[in-house]
Write an enzyme that holds these catalytic residues in place. Sequence first.
Site, mmCIF file in Angstrom:
data_model
loop_
_atom_site.group_PDB
_atom_site.id
_atom_site.type_symbol
_atom_site.label_atom_id
_atom_site.label_comp_id
_atom_site.label_asym_id
_atom_site.label_seq_id
_atom_site.Cartn_x
_atom_site.Cartn_y
_atom_site.Cartn_z
ATOM 1 N N HIS A 1 0.678 -1.453 -0.102
ATOM 2 C CA HIS A 1 -0.263 -0.454 0.225
ATOM 3 C C HIS A 1 1.488 0.976 0.043
ATOM 4 O O HIS A 1 1.939 0.945 0.463
ATOM 5 C CB HIS A 1 -0.767 -0.398 0.938
ATOM 6 N N ASP B 1 3.298 -4.520 8.291
ATOM 7 C CA ASP B 1 1.653 -4.045 7.557
ATOM 8 C C ASP B 1 1.050 -4.484 7.995
ATOM 9 O O ASP B 1 -0.195 -5.799 6.852
ATOM 10 C CB ASP B 1 1.747 -2.725 6.405
ATOM 11 N N GLN C 1 -4.561 -5.391 7.260
ATOM 12 C CA GLN C 1 -5.545 -5.580 7.123
ATOM 13 C C GLN C 1 -6.084 -7.558 7.437
ATOM 14 O O GLN C 1 -6.327 -8.413 7.587
ATOM 15 C CB GLN C 1 -5.571 -6.069 4.905
ATOM 16 N N LYS D 1 -9.740 -0.173 11.043
ATOM 17 C CA LYS D 1 -10.311 -1.379 9.766
ATOM 18 C C LYS D 1 -10.808 -2.206 11.006
ATOM 19 O O LYS D 1 -10.527 -3.602 10.646
ATOM 20 C CB LYS D 1 -8.966 -1.437 9.198
ATOM 21 N N CYS E 1 -4.723 2.864 -3.794
ATOM 22 C CA CYS E 1 -3.369 3.088 -3.109
ATOM 23 C C CYS E 1 -2.710 1.639 -3.194
ATOM 24 O O CYS E 1 -1.807 1.411 -2.616
ATOM 25 C CB CYS E 1 -3.820 2.965 -1.814
#
Lengths: 150, 423
Positions: B135, B213, B216, B239, B377
């Site tokens: 991303h 990261d 998600q 999220k 993104c």
Amino acid sequence: MSSHLDELYQEVILDHSRNPRNYHKLEGATRVIEGNNPLCGDQVTVYIKMDGDRIADVTFQGSGCAISKAAASLMTANLKGKTRAEARHLFEEYLRMVTTGKVDPDMSQKLIAFAGVHQFPARVKCAVLPWRAVVNALGDDPPAAPVSTE
Amino acid sequence: MTANMCNASAASQDLDLESVRGDFPALDQQVHGHPLIYLDNAATSQKPRAVLEAMQRYYERDNSNVHRGIHELSNRATTGYEGARERAARFINAGRAEDIVFTRGTTEGINLAAQAWGRRRLGAGDVILLTEMEHHSNLVPWQLVARQTGARLEFVPVTGDEGLLDLDRLDACLSSRVRLFAFTHVSNTLGTVNPAAELCREARRRGIPTLVDAAQSAGHMPVDVQSLGCDFLAFSGHKICGPTGIGVLFGRPERWAEMDPYQGGGEMILSVGYEASTWKEPPHMFEAGTPNIAGAIGLHAAMDYLDRLGRGRIFEHDQALGEYARERLSTLPGIRILGPPRGRAGLVSFHLRDVHAHDVVTMADHYGLALRGGHHCNQPLMRKLGLDSTVRASFYFYNRLSEVDRLVEVLGIIQQYFNRGAA
């Protein structure tokens, strides 16, 4: 199908998005300007050939949604032969139409197809991107940097 | 009925989907005259009542500033804020609450690591290793620090439409010049679940710190920083059913020790003079200014909520929806589906021949479907795959199989609409 959507995706818009007019590089272009919508990746390159103060020819290439493609296609069809001042005036009327829905009595029939865009605020940028590119390119000192919707 | 459907049904029953949906006020509404089908969870999730109420309660009864005050409300606010830190440590099985820094979200967490760690530890000729599926938030911060330090970026390649990391190239990528390997746990565009523990292990074997990261993944599957073996891990509250403006950066104690402050100001200092100051130990050293107290308290409630449901079950449900969606979508003419055929997370990204993603999303919206269209993104990856945009449907535990069916049905209507009158 909701009639609301039919106002956005008018036949003339679908037609021009599928079969864009003046969709090619222009040999002997005097001005070339790129427009980008960084949010969605729409990209358009507009080629203009000026004859004095008049737009002798204008074409485009690029990728984008149905609205941006049709907007570029119908824009080229409507700008040919216009002076800079006429082109700027047309842009202003067009911008007013796609943001407010108010249609100038002199607006070309085919451009009126974009009046429905004002009901879709997220899509106004798509309809305006190629126009912004041209208006910038018509300045006395055209910008070297691509035009962005942001 | 396929095996996938059976799995998904079983998972839905386990989750008591209808009762779960009742916890989310935003799900119960009509959009353009149709019941909302919210499939933009990779962008942000909806919020359960428990989170909204926790924040409301804080503002109504405990609102005060943290750490500095001596009065009752300040004590309560501090207890709430530091309690959220302990909860976040448990959420990802960090050894100590002190290894949790609150940020505005994943993006700020990565920027913090890039600036406070990278700027001090990187120099000319050093390599920051990323992957081609990052991303922008795990790419641009490293571009900035590379420009500041003279380091350069290298990328583990992605194999193509199936969207896997080319692990055959990993050994060569993890060269002796690499000072940090930062990668996404789950791709927001491809739905790929990367083998994060294996990637961390390979890096660690070579003495290379890692940043994961987890934007998600953190709310979608069990995430355990000790079994992953990462040095940093970042995620966002919004999220994972929490509020916007709050996120977490986990770091190992040895990494914190190598870092400079990120921002200066109140909260982070020990003593201040006109010319120079000293600052607190981590995590407070990285939290200048009044923090997002209500956000941390909301995030605490969100983490409680998710762990009551069980992130293992959430992952099963997500995966079943993702695989079911992939299978059903593949019946549409002219569709190009990105991401791995199996083992994907609960999101599907696709391209329809003849209809641009933006037009799909505008039309789907008028059927009550919230989708995402664009480059997500992820511009360099899209360019590599030769696409300018895709449509993405991303799921969470409150989504139903019937919503996938409706998605496929509406996409069929959209294709027909755009093909009307076409040769």
